[in-house]
Structures are given as C-alpha cells and as structure tokens.
Design an enzyme around this catalytic site. Structure first.
Site, PDB file in Angstrom:
ATOM      1  CE  LYS A   1      18.020  24.731 -25.524  1.00 45.76           C
ATOM      2  NZ  LYS A   1      18.336  23.587 -24.663  1.00 45.76           N
TER       3      LYS A   1
ATOM      4  CD  GLN B   1      17.497  20.301 -23.591  1.00 42.19           C
ATOM      5  OE1 GLN B   1      18.021  21.053 -24.409  1.00 42.19           O
ATOM      6  NE2 GLN B   1      16.902  20.759 -22.508  1.00 42.19           N
TER       7      GLN B   1
ATOM      8  CG  ASP C   1      24.710  23.818 -22.905  1.00 42.52           C
ATOM      9  OD1 ASP C   1      23.892  24.748 -22.771  1.00 42.52           O
ATOM     10  OD2 ASP C   1      24.384  22.646 -23.170  1.00 42.52           O
TER      11      ASP C   1
HETATM   12  N1  GUN Z   1      18.390  21.379 -19.866  1.00 43.80           N
HETATM   13  C1  GUN Z   1      17.805  22.443 -19.255  1.00 43.80           C
HETATM   14  N2  GUN Z   1      18.524  23.553 -19.465  1.00 43.80           N
HETATM   15  C2  GUN Z   1      19.580  23.206 -20.218  1.00 43.80           C
HETATM   16  C3  GUN Z   1      20.678  23.934 -20.779  1.00 43.80           C
HETATM   17  O1  GUN Z   1      20.845  25.140 -20.608  1.00 43.80           O
HETATM   18  N3  GUN Z   1      21.551  23.195 -21.519  1.00 43.80           N
HETATM   19  C4  GUN Z   1      21.403  21.859 -21.707  1.00 43.80           C
HETATM   20  N4  GUN Z   1      22.321  21.227 -22.435  1.00 43.80           N
HETATM   21  N5  GUN Z   1      20.400  21.160 -21.198  1.00 43.80           N
HETATM   22  C5  GUN Z   1      19.490  21.834 -20.475  1.00 43.80           C
END
Ligand code: GUN
Length: 293
Positions: free
Chosen positions: A54, A98, A121
């Site tokens: 990311k 996350q 998100d």
């Molecule tokens: N963990 C796995 N996929 C995601 C996601 O799309 N967003 C977040 N915040 N955590 C994750």
C-alpha cells in the site's frame, strides 16, 4: 464456451494511472497532495506485506504515505488516540487500520473512531448506511473494484441475476448492495443456503467471496455467466507443493463462463488501486474541490 480472462492486473494498472493523473492535477491546480495513513498493529507477516505494498503504491501515485506501526500489546484506547490524531491531521485524507487486530481490541470500536470522511476502507457504519440508502459515502475497495470490472465487461448490469456467495461486512454485504444499486436481482448465498448449486446456476453474475477453496464448482456456472472470484486461498497439493486458488474451481468454470477473473491476478490487484482512488475522492471532498475527470 471458453471464458475470456478478466485481467485484474492490467485493469488495476489503468486505475492507478488515472489516480496518478488526478493527483498531478490536484497538486498543480490546487496545491493539494492527497495523503493516506495506514496503521499496522503487530507483526503479522501477511499484513506487513499488504501495508508495504500500500505504501509503495501510494508513493508511486504521487501521494503522501504515512505509516504508523504499533506494538501488538497496544491498548484499544491508545490505538483510538492514534486514529483521533490522524482524524485531526489535515495532511491525512484517508485512514486505514489494517485488519485483523489483536484479540484484546474491539475492531468495531476502532473502525467507528475513524472519521467517516477519511474512512477509505468504507467500513464505518455511516458509510455502510450511506451505501445501503443510496447516499454518497466511501465504498469498500474490493467490492467497488469488482463492480468496476463487471461494468467494464458487461456495460449496463440492470436486470441481471447476480449471486454473491459470502456475507462478510468487507466484501459480501457491500458487494450485494452495489449490485442492487446497479439494478441487478441480487441473491446472497452463504453457509446455511439450501441448494446453493441451484442458486448459483441461475446467475448471470457470480461473485464468490467466502474464503473456502474451490467451493463453487465449475458445473454450477451458467453458460456465458461472468464470474468474479474474490477468494485467495493457499492450498497444499498432493505433491506437497502449495498453490493459490480462488473460491471457484477455475478450469471447469472457465469452460462454461463468458468471462472469469483468475486467482492470482484477478480481483486482488484491484483492491489497492481502488484504495488509492478512494483516497483521491476523500481528499477532494475534504477540500471542497470537484474531483478531476
Ligand atoms: N485486511 C485485509 N484486507 C483488508 C482491507 O481491505 N482493509 C483493511 N483495513 N484491512 C484488511
């Protein structure tokens, strides 16, 4: 019929290029650099890889990336205090905590502490409420990426029969909502669904997001249907080697589908691309600027 393969990697590269172009315009015309903050609690190796990717993609798109690493024994209060600090930081337009979080932390409480406008998100209850009522909130990245690929492939989705396998808050539920907003006839199938084969067999669109390797069998797929496989499961084969597979039996499904996403290289790459796109959208809304075309 042999399915055409939907190339998520190429699609994601395209989305990222568009994001980078918009960022350039925002910098030049408005002196605005979108910023994404990612909070990682603990040292889960898979989460570390996601966060690193990311960060790299954010920087590559010309945006500011802020990484906050916290020990896995951090208290819920301290984590929420960190989120509040980011809520109040004008350089941060998007916040992502996350998941999963350590067991002693209430995930819902942390998600609800994120400003809905910075919730890139789209997990905050305000944003899921806006999605459910046709409002303008932030939309979860993976389902939004799936809808973008479906619309690219099929054009207008109105009136199509869509089946979503899985009912998670991250993918299944928002996916069903997005399909409904496109005027599909939507069924959500899950572990308690009776005759799941028959439910899938009538679908023009199948979105599989259950996290069960190859649960959806190829012969359940209607001839010509479009299949979007969100699952990424690592399995061990008879020869002891490991392999990534989706929630759909790919080879047999590809013989019947009109189009299908592979695993890997299908939905996966879209999630980060859409996260960047959501961050640009969030930055424009916070600055009161119309998003560049
Ligand atoms: N963990 C796995 N996929 C995601 C996601 O799309 N967003 C977040 N915040 N955590 C994750």
């Amino acid at each position: 019929m042999t399915a055409s393969i939907i190339d998520g990697k190429a699609f994601a590269a395209n989305v990222k290029e568009t994001v980078a172009r918009k960022v350039e315009t925002l910098k030049n015309d408005h002196d605005l650099t979108p910023g994404l903050a990612v909070v990682l609690v603990g040292e889960d190796p898979a989460s570390q890889v996601y966060v690193r990717n990311k960060n790299k993609s954010t920087v590559a798109a010309g945006m500011n990336s802020f990484e906050h690493l916290m020990n896995d024994d951090v208290s819920e209060a301290d984590l929420i205090a960190k989120v509040n600090e980011l809520n109040n930081d004008p350089a941060v337009h998007g916040i992502l905590v996350q998941l999963p979080l350590p067991k002693h932390i209430n995930e819902a409480a942390v998600i609800e502490s994120i400003s809905p406008e910075k919730d890139v998100d789209g997990f905050h209850v305000i944003n899921s409420g806006l999605l459910a009522t046709g409002g303008k909130g932030m939309v979860p990245c993976t389902p939004l990426g799936c809808i973008m690929m479906l619309k690219d492939k099929l054009g207008n989705l109105s009136g199509l029969d869509a089946v979503v396998v899985g009912r998670s808050n991250i993918v299944g539920n928002p996916m069903a909502q997005l399909l409904l907003n496109e005027s599909c006839t939507v069924t959500i199938a899950h572990s308690r669904t009776k005759n799941i084969e028959d439910v899938v067999r009538r679908a023009d669109i199948v979105v599989a997001a259950v996290g069960v390797p190859e649960l959806v069998k190829g012969d359940w797929i209607k001839e010509g249907a479009t299949v979007i496989d969100v699952g990424i499961n690592r399995i061990t084969k008879d020869d002891g080697k490991t392999k990534l597979v989706g929630d759909v039996e790919f080879d047999s499904a590809a013989e019947r589908a009109g189009a299908i996403t592979p695993v890997p290289g299908g939905v996966g790459p879209m999630t980060i691309a859409v996260l960047l796109a959501n961050t640009v959208t969030a930055a424009c809304r916070q600055a009161g600027i119309e998003e560049p075309a």
